[in-house]
Design a protein around this motif. Sequence first.
Motif, PDB file in Angstrom:
ATOM      1  N   ARG A  31      56.698  20.577  94.466  1.00 41.16           N
ATOM      2  CA  ARG A  31      56.957  19.448  93.572  1.00 41.16           C
ATOM      3  C   ARG A  31      57.246  19.600  92.337  1.00 41.16           C
ATOM      4  O   ARG A  31      58.255  19.088  91.680  1.00 41.16           O
ATOM      5  N   LEU A  34      55.214  24.676  86.879  1.00 44.79           N
ATOM      6  CA  LEU A  34      54.877  24.650  85.295  1.00 44.79           C
ATOM      7  C   LEU A  34      54.498  25.925  84.774  1.00 44.79           C
ATOM      8  O   LEU A  34      54.027  27.025  85.547  1.00 44.79           O
ATOM      9  N   TYR A  36      52.589  27.793  81.533  1.00 44.31           N
ATOM     10  CA  TYR A  36      51.318  27.743  80.588  1.00 44.31           C
ATOM     11  C   TYR A  36      51.230  29.186  79.930  1.00 44.31           C
ATOM     12  O   TYR A  36      51.719  30.186  80.218  1.00 44.31           O
ATOM     13  N   MET A  48      57.327  21.857  82.631  1.00 39.69           N
ATOM     14  CA  MET A  48      57.305  21.546  83.769  1.00 39.69           C
ATOM     15  C   MET A  48      58.864  21.226  84.312  1.00 39.69           C
ATOM     16  O   MET A  48      59.514  20.521  83.513  1.00 39.69           O
ATOM     17  N   THR A  50      61.268  20.430  87.630  1.00 38.30           N
ATOM     18  CA  THR A  50      61.158  19.646  88.814  1.00 38.30           C
ATOM     19  C   THR A  50      62.806  20.056  89.511  1.00 38.30           C
ATOM     20  O   THR A  50      62.911  19.729  90.755  1.00 38.30           O
ATOM     21  N   LEU A  88      51.192  32.229  82.205  1.00 44.52           N
ATOM     22  CA  LEU A  88      51.030  31.628  83.590  1.00 44.52           C
ATOM     23  C   LEU A  88      51.893  30.880  84.161  1.00 44.52           C
ATOM     24  O   LEU A  88      52.423  29.839  83.624  1.00 44.52           O
ATOM     25  N   GLU A  92      53.019  23.071  91.853  1.00 46.40           N
ATOM     26  CA  GLU A  92      52.332  21.895  92.313  1.00 46.40           C
ATOM     27  C   GLU A  92      53.225  21.676  93.448  1.00 46.40           C
ATOM     28  O   GLU A  92      54.021  21.602  93.707  1.00 46.40           O
ATOM     29  N   LEU A 102      47.077  22.987  91.504  1.00 42.51           N
ATOM     30  CA  LEU A 102      48.242  23.880  91.037  1.00 42.51           C
ATOM     31  C   LEU A 102      47.764  25.099  91.771  1.00 42.51           C
ATOM     32  O   LEU A 102      46.609  25.808  91.785  1.00 42.51           O
ATOM     33  N   PHE A 104      48.306  29.099  90.967  1.00 42.55           N
ATOM     34  CA  PHE A 104      48.915  29.937  89.902  1.00 42.55           C
ATOM     35  C   PHE A 104      49.325  31.388  90.540  1.00 42.55           C
ATOM     36  O   PHE A 104      48.844  31.858  91.335  1.00 42.55           O
ATOM     37  N   GLY A 105      50.077  31.883  89.642  1.00 45.91           N
ATOM     38  CA  GLY A 105      50.376  33.404  89.754  1.00 45.91           C
ATOM     39  C   GLY A 105      49.438  34.235  88.874  1.00 45.91           C
ATOM     40  O   GLY A 105      48.571  33.615  88.206  1.00 45.91           O
TER      41      GLY A 105
ATOM     42  N   TYR B  35      38.781  24.500  88.223  1.00 46.74           N
ATOM     43  CA  TYR B  35      39.268  25.848  88.800  1.00 46.74           C
ATOM     44  C   TYR B  35      38.182  26.886  88.334  1.00 46.74           C
ATOM     45  O   TYR B  35      37.639  26.846  87.368  1.00 46.74           O
ATOM     46  N   ALA B  42      44.178  35.173  87.962  1.00 43.99           N
ATOM     47  CA  ALA B  42      44.817  33.547  87.790  1.00 43.99           C
ATOM     48  C   ALA B  42      43.474  32.590  88.084  1.00 43.99           C
ATOM     49  O   ALA B  42      42.770  32.786  88.915  1.00 43.99           O
ATOM     50  N   PRO B  43      43.775  31.417  87.538  1.00 49.37           N
ATOM     51  CA  PRO B  43      42.760  30.254  87.744  1.00 49.37           C
ATOM     52  C   PRO B  43      42.947  30.109  89.327  1.00 49.37           C
ATOM     53  O   PRO B  43      44.027  29.904  89.688  1.00 49.37           O
ATOM     54  N   VAL B 100      56.127  12.686  88.953  1.00 51.27           N
ATOM     55  CA  VAL B 100      55.681  13.862  88.767  1.00 51.27           C
ATOM     56  C   VAL B 100      54.778  14.061  87.592  1.00 51.27           C
ATOM     57  O   VAL B 100      55.142  13.612  86.434  1.00 51.27           O
ATOM     58  N   TYR B 103      49.613  18.225  83.972  1.00 53.14           N
ATOM     59  CA  TYR B 103      48.021  18.516  83.870  1.00 53.14           C
ATOM     60  C   TYR B 103      47.350  18.734  82.344  1.00 53.14           C
ATOM     61  O   TYR B 103      48.067  19.304  81.691  1.00 53.14           O
TER      62      TYR B 103
END
Lengths: 114, 114
Positions: A31, A34, A36, A48, A50, A88, A92, A102, A104-105, B35, B42-43, B100, B103
Amino acid sequence: EDKVVQSPLSLVVHEGDTVTLNCSYEVTNFRSLLWYKQEKKAPTFLFMLTSSGIEKKSGRLSSILDKKELFSILNITATQTGDSAVYLCAVEKYSGGGADGLTFGKGTHLIIQP
Amino acid sequence: DAMVIQNPRYQVTQFGKPVTLSCSQTLNHNVMYWYQQKSSQAPKLLFHYYDKDFNNEADTPDNFQSRRPNTSFCFLDIRSPGLGDAAMYLCATSRDAGLVSGYTFGSGTRLTVV
């Protein structure tokens, strides 16, 4: 299994340098992607993405998404010591019933030396 | 300002003693997430509420439960905390309206288990 892979895991550069952080992903029902910034507290939102090929910019930071090759990059130009943080990348996905949260990596730990 | 508030910021609990973390939001977002972020990791999504519907991640231990008594509040209950549950717990919200959405994260609760 959904996967988000960031590279490098850590990076040390000098103030004023330009850095490029990488994020590749494999998820079903993508979707959005993102970015962070996290500094010993909750992640703060950067971008974000898309759509492929459309660069998003905010000051010295910019980011772009390639949905064909399944990756994104985050660029920071003229780095400052305040840019030191963990960056990060998160993806999504959409399940049809609503936002699923989410994935995350592991993050890139960026250190800017004066 | 509309925001996501987590209390407390720091929580120390004894091994095996039930503990509850709280999250409140003034954004009127219909989705709330919990999370878990362990040191240098990562979270990781534990579960989320889409309105009143609870969605548990497949690998979330049974020791972790959640309650959402109304739109504004969501709680994370750890029934019998172990040393391995020490982590930062992040609450996040989003609004899914077929678009979309972004968060918003709270500042997190850092849990120590002694």
